[in-house]
Design a protein around this motif. Structure first.
Motif, PDB file in Angstrom:
ATOM      1  N   VAL A   4      -7.475  10.351  15.210  1.00 11.43           N
ATOM      2  CA  VAL A   4      -6.627   9.360  14.536  1.00 11.43           C
ATOM      3  C   VAL A   4      -6.159   8.333  15.562  1.00 11.43           C
ATOM      4  N   VAL A   5      -6.439   7.079  15.294  1.00 12.39           N
ATOM      5  CA  VAL A   5      -6.134   6.047  16.288  1.00 12.39           C
ATOM      6  C   VAL A   5      -5.183   4.973  15.773  1.00 12.39           C
ATOM      7  N   GLY A   6      -4.660   5.143  14.547  1.00 12.40           N
ATOM      8  CA  GLY A   6      -3.805   4.074  14.020  1.00 12.40           C
ATOM      9  C   GLY A   6      -2.621   4.622  13.261  1.00 12.40           C
ATOM     10  N   PHE A   7      -1.749   3.709  12.854  1.00 10.29           N
ATOM     11  CA  PHE A   7      -0.547   4.079  12.122  1.00 10.29           C
ATOM     12  C   PHE A   7      -0.911   4.675  10.759  1.00 10.29           C
ATOM     13  N   GLN A   8      -0.254   5.780  10.389  1.00 11.36           N
ATOM     14  CA  GLN A   8      -0.491   6.408   9.083  1.00 11.36           C
ATOM     15  C   GLN A   8       0.797   6.327   8.271  1.00 11.36           C
ATOM     16  N   ALA A   9       0.793   5.512   7.228  1.00 12.98           N
ATOM     17  CA  ALA A   9       2.012   5.295   6.446  1.00 12.98           C
ATOM     18  C   ALA A   9       2.356   6.532   5.622  1.00 12.98           C
ATOM     19  N   GLU A  10       3.606   6.578   5.177  1.00 15.95           N
ATOM     20  CA  GLU A  10       4.045   7.657   4.294  1.00 15.95           C
ATOM     21  C   GLU A  10       3.162   7.700   3.049  1.00 15.95           C
ATOM     22  N   HIS A  11       3.009   8.875   2.500  1.00 16.24           N
ATOM     23  CA  HIS A  11       2.278   9.082   1.244  1.00 16.24           C
ATOM     24  C   HIS A  11       0.801   8.719   1.334  1.00 16.24           C
ATOM     25  N   THR A  12       0.210   8.785   2.527  1.00 15.39           N
ATOM     26  CA  THR A  12      -1.233   8.560   2.634  1.00 15.39           C
ATOM     27  C   THR A  12      -1.886   9.868   3.092  1.00 15.39           C
ATOM     28  N   SER A  27     -11.412   4.057   5.510  1.00  6.58           N
ATOM     29  CA  SER A  27     -10.314   3.198   5.905  1.00  6.58           C
ATOM     30  C   SER A  27      -9.410   3.890   6.915  1.00  6.58           C
ATOM     31  N   GLY A  28      -8.570   3.066   7.537  1.00  9.25           N
ATOM     32  CA  GLY A  28      -7.725   3.540   8.620  1.00  9.25           C
ATOM     33  C   GLY A  28      -6.742   4.615   8.207  1.00  9.25           C
ATOM     34  N   MET A  29      -6.193   4.506   6.994  1.00  5.98           N
ATOM     35  CA  MET A  29      -5.216   5.502   6.548  1.00  5.98           C
ATOM     36  C   MET A  29      -5.848   6.545   5.633  1.00  5.98           C
ATOM     37  N   MET A  30      -7.188   6.516   5.567  1.00  4.36           N
ATOM     38  CA  MET A  30      -7.979   7.513   4.845  1.00  4.36           C
ATOM     39  C   MET A  30      -7.692   7.536   3.343  1.00  4.36           C
ATOM     40  N   GLN A  60       0.854  -1.183   0.000  1.00  6.95           N
ATOM     41  CA  GLN A  60       0.000   0.000   0.000  1.00  6.95           C
ATOM     42  C   GLN A  60       0.891   1.234   0.000  1.00  6.95           C
ATOM     43  N   GLY A  61       0.334   2.371  -0.390  1.00  7.82           N
ATOM     44  CA  GLY A  61       1.121   3.602  -0.440  1.00  7.82           C
ATOM     45  C   GLY A  61       0.908   4.277  -1.776  1.00  7.82           C
ATOM     46  N   ARG A  62       1.987   4.786  -2.376  1.00 11.70           N
ATOM     47  CA  ARG A  62       1.833   5.465  -3.674  1.00 11.70           C
ATOM     48  C   ARG A  62       1.197   4.518  -4.683  1.00 11.70           C
ATOM     49  N   ARG A  63       0.152   5.015  -5.320  1.00  8.00           N
ATOM     50  CA  ARG A  63      -0.728   4.152  -6.086  1.00  8.00           C
ATOM     51  C   ARG A  63      -0.029   3.376  -7.206  1.00  8.00           C
ATOM     52  N   ALA A  64       0.672   4.097  -8.090  1.00  9.74           N
ATOM     53  CA  ALA A  64       1.255   3.437  -9.260  1.00  9.74           C
ATOM     54  C   ALA A  64       2.353   2.460  -8.830  1.00  9.74           C
ATOM     55  N   GLU A  65       3.169   2.921  -7.881  1.00  8.96           N
ATOM     56  CA  GLU A  65       4.272   2.100  -7.405  1.00  8.96           C
ATOM     57  C   GLU A  65       3.765   0.820  -6.744  1.00  8.96           C
ATOM     58  N   SER A  66       2.724   0.957  -5.888  1.00 11.27           N
ATOM     59  CA  SER A  66       2.198  -0.240  -5.222  1.00 11.27           C
ATOM     60  C   SER A  66       1.553  -1.164  -6.226  1.00 11.27           C
ATOM     61  N   ARG A  67       0.881  -0.590  -7.209  1.00 13.48           N
ATOM     62  CA  ARG A  67       0.214  -1.432  -8.184  1.00 13.48           C
ATOM     63  C   ARG A  67       1.225  -2.331  -8.883  1.00 13.48           C
ATOM     64  N   GLU A  68       2.346  -1.730  -9.265  1.00 15.73           N
ATOM     65  CA  GLU A  68       3.368  -2.513  -9.954  1.00 15.73           C
ATOM     66  C   GLU A  68       3.913  -3.625  -9.057  1.00 15.73           C
ATOM     67  N   LYS A  69       4.157  -3.294  -7.788  1.00 18.77           N
ATOM     68  CA  LYS A  69       4.657  -4.320  -6.866  1.00 18.77           C
ATOM     69  C   LYS A  69       3.618  -5.420  -6.654  1.00 18.77           C
ATOM     70  N   ASN A  70       2.355  -5.002  -6.539  1.00 12.20           N
ATOM     71  CA  ASN A  70       1.307  -5.991  -6.293  1.00 12.20           C
ATOM     72  C   ASN A  70       1.107  -6.926  -7.477  1.00 12.20           C
ATOM     73  N   GLU A  71       1.393  -6.421  -8.668  1.00 13.68           N
ATOM     74  CA  GLU A  71       1.185  -7.236  -9.879  1.00 13.68           C
ATOM     75  C   GLU A  71       2.343  -8.194 -10.146  1.00 13.68           C
ATOM     76  N   THR A  72       3.417  -8.090  -9.356  1.00 11.28           N
ATOM     77  CA  THR A  72       4.567  -8.974  -9.558  1.00 11.28           C
ATOM     78  C   THR A  72       4.484 -10.132  -8.561  1.00 11.28           C
ATOM     79  N   LEU A  73       4.412 -11.348  -9.077  1.00 11.39           N
ATOM     80  CA  LEU A  73       4.380 -12.522  -8.192  1.00 11.39           C
ATOM     81  C   LEU A  73       5.692 -12.622  -7.421  1.00 11.39           C
ATOM     82  N   PRO A  74       5.636 -12.975  -6.135  1.00 15.41           N
ATOM     83  CA  PRO A  74       6.890 -13.101  -5.371  1.00 15.41           C
ATOM     84  C   PRO A  74       7.763 -14.244  -5.884  1.00 15.41           C
TER      85      PRO A  74
END
Ligand SMILES: [Zn+2]
Ligand SMILES: [Zn+2]
Length: 463
Positions: free
Chosen positions: A360-368, A335-338, A34-48
């Motif tokens: 705010v009650v939870g962790f907020q990651a960078e770029h959210t 959602s938790g990170m809005m 999760q995080g920056r949209r395009a970057e995460s999408r690319e990572k998510n689309e790559t099988l480990p």
């Protein structure tokens, strides 16, 4: 024997580690980035790794950053077992279906914008199949994952069903005990039990979300929550609580229930405005066998999540109708990170109003968006529009479901104390941002752990 750090390496999301023992391959988690949209999408689309190489999967808990790509593996042909606790399986059934829905919506959005066909990462059917492949096991029971790898779950005390994973790996005459912490919770969290660290390890994969921070004590959180609600009620504004639908929402409802019973907060309406949170609450209610029986409210009431002030708004029109109603009221929405979900329309309608409180009650990651709000950005972007942030922002650290640097070290010390002569294990930090990990490495070295590192993505270590 080796481990490859395929995700949540030098970052918090995308938890995924590849364990290779005696020619067999076991995946520990396969979460969404999760995080920056395009970057995460690319990572998510790559099988480990190619799915035909995976013999078994062990899932620590149901949060999407740990489970979210399991349906993607299924879509690509994975048909093997996914071992987890029963509560994790039941929570996954609602969370992965929700995630599939988000993937489908995302693909539609991309297709409209690029005027081309975009395939979702996976569909509802893949999510359902992934849940069908989940084999549930109770805590503290040892089972064979593959020949040469024996596994025991202990309670990680992070969310309902969360596990730390102790793995006994044998190859030839060599046996290594590997512990994967999963996400480590805190003592005293509502509903769930305290973390139970496994005894002894040669190698520990330790989460490090808050490796550079101290949390206020859990006990203060409920008190602070009461203060915020009272102040907001006096102002007549709405209290918007962006919360993870699974875990945090139920803890908040639990605490609001307790505060209401004790007369510690005024009787203002409380809306749980998230179909996912409502489904997850139903799953929580199904698993009293793993509630913390030492807690007062667990003993006092039959139904933890039902009381007069709380209303569950499943229907989207009911949710939108809240915009026409004036405060005071509490709205808990995902959602938790809005980054998505119904919290966005509440922010769009109320963030510019100084009577509003964003709690705010939870962790907020960078770029959210959540991180921007916590940092009091003067303007925020919601649904593509810039709006001034005039609402009061309150952060309650006590609700963190992750241990802070002292709690993480105490957990690790307890694992070490199970070793002969309290010999320190080799520690690989995962699930943390670089700043947090680098500080935590120093702390652990000073505390007598000579071999600590934070592997880069796809680094491999020999066991
Ligand atoms: Zn988690
Ligand atoms: Zn996590």
């Amino acid at each position: 024997m080796e481990i490859e750090f395929a995700g949540a390496a030098r970052e918090v999301t995308g938890s995924c580690h590849i364990l290779r023992v005696g020619g067999k391959t076991v995946l520990l988690d396969c979460g969404m980035f999760q995080g920056r949209r395009a970057e995460s999408r690319e990572k998510n689309e790559t099988l480990p790794l190619p799915v035909e190489q995976i013999d078994a999967i062990v899932l620590s808990h149901a949060h999407i950053d740990h489970s979210g790509r399991l349906p993607f593996l299924v879509r690509h042909g994975y048909r093997g077992p996914i071992y987890c606790t029963a509560a994790t399986r039941d929570l996954s059934s609602v969370m992965l279906a929700d995630s599939a829905h988000i993937q489908e919506k995302d693909a539609e959005f991309l297709a409209r914008r690029n005027k081309a066909v975009a395939t979702p990462l996976y569909a509802m059917r893949d999510a359902a199949l992934a849940v069908d492949q989940m084999v549930s096991l109770t805590y503290d029971t040892t089972f064979d994952v593959v020949p040469g790898v024996r596994c025991t779950f202990t309670d990680a005390g992070h969310i309902l069903g969360s596990a730390s994973v102790a793995l006994e790996c044998t190859e030839g005459s060599q046996t290594r005990r590997v512990v994967f912490s999963g996400d480590v919770g805190r003592k005293g969290l509502p509903i769930i039990r305290d973390p139970a660290p496994p005894h002894g390890a040669d190698v520990v994969l330790l989460e490090s979300t808050y490796g550079n921070r101290d949390h206020p004590p859990v006990e203060g959180a409920r008190e602070q929550l009461a203060q915020v609600i009272k102040a907001a009620a006096a102002k007549g504004g709405k209290v918007l609580v962006p919360a993870f639908a699974v875990g945090r929402t139920q803890e908040l409802v639990y605490d609001l229930h307790l505060l209401t019973l004790d007369g510690a907060i005024p009787n203002i309406p409380i809306f749980v405005d998230s179909p996912l949170a409502i489904d997850a609450t139903t799953v929580f209610a199904m698993h009293p066998e793993i509630f913390d029986q030492s807690e007062d409210l667990v003993q006092r009431v039959q139904k933890l999540f039902e009381f007069v002030q709380v209303q569950y708004t499943r229907d989207v029109n009911e949710s939108k109708a809240l915009n026409q109603r004036h405060g005071p009221m509490v709205i808990i929405a995902a959602s938790g990170m809005m980054e998505a979900g119904r919290i966005l329309h509440h922010l769009a309608n109320n963030a510019a109003d100084p009577r509003t409180t964003i709690l705010v009650v939870g962790f907020q990651a960078e770029h959210t968006l959540g991180r921007r709000i916590v940092e009091h950005a003067p303007m925020i972007r919601v649904y593509g529009d810039e709006i001034p942030l005039r609402a009061q922002v309150e952060v309650l650290g006590g609700y963190s479901a992750h241990g802070d640097r002292h709690e993480l070290q105490a957990w690790l010390d307890a694992v070490r104390d199970g070793n002969a002569d309290k010999r320190p294990p080799v520690v690989h930090l995962v699930h943390g941002e670089p700043d947090s990990q680098d500080a935590f490495i120093e702390q652990l070295k000073a505390a007598g752990y000579p071999a600590v590192d934070a592997p880069e993505p796809h680094a491999t270590t020999v066991l």
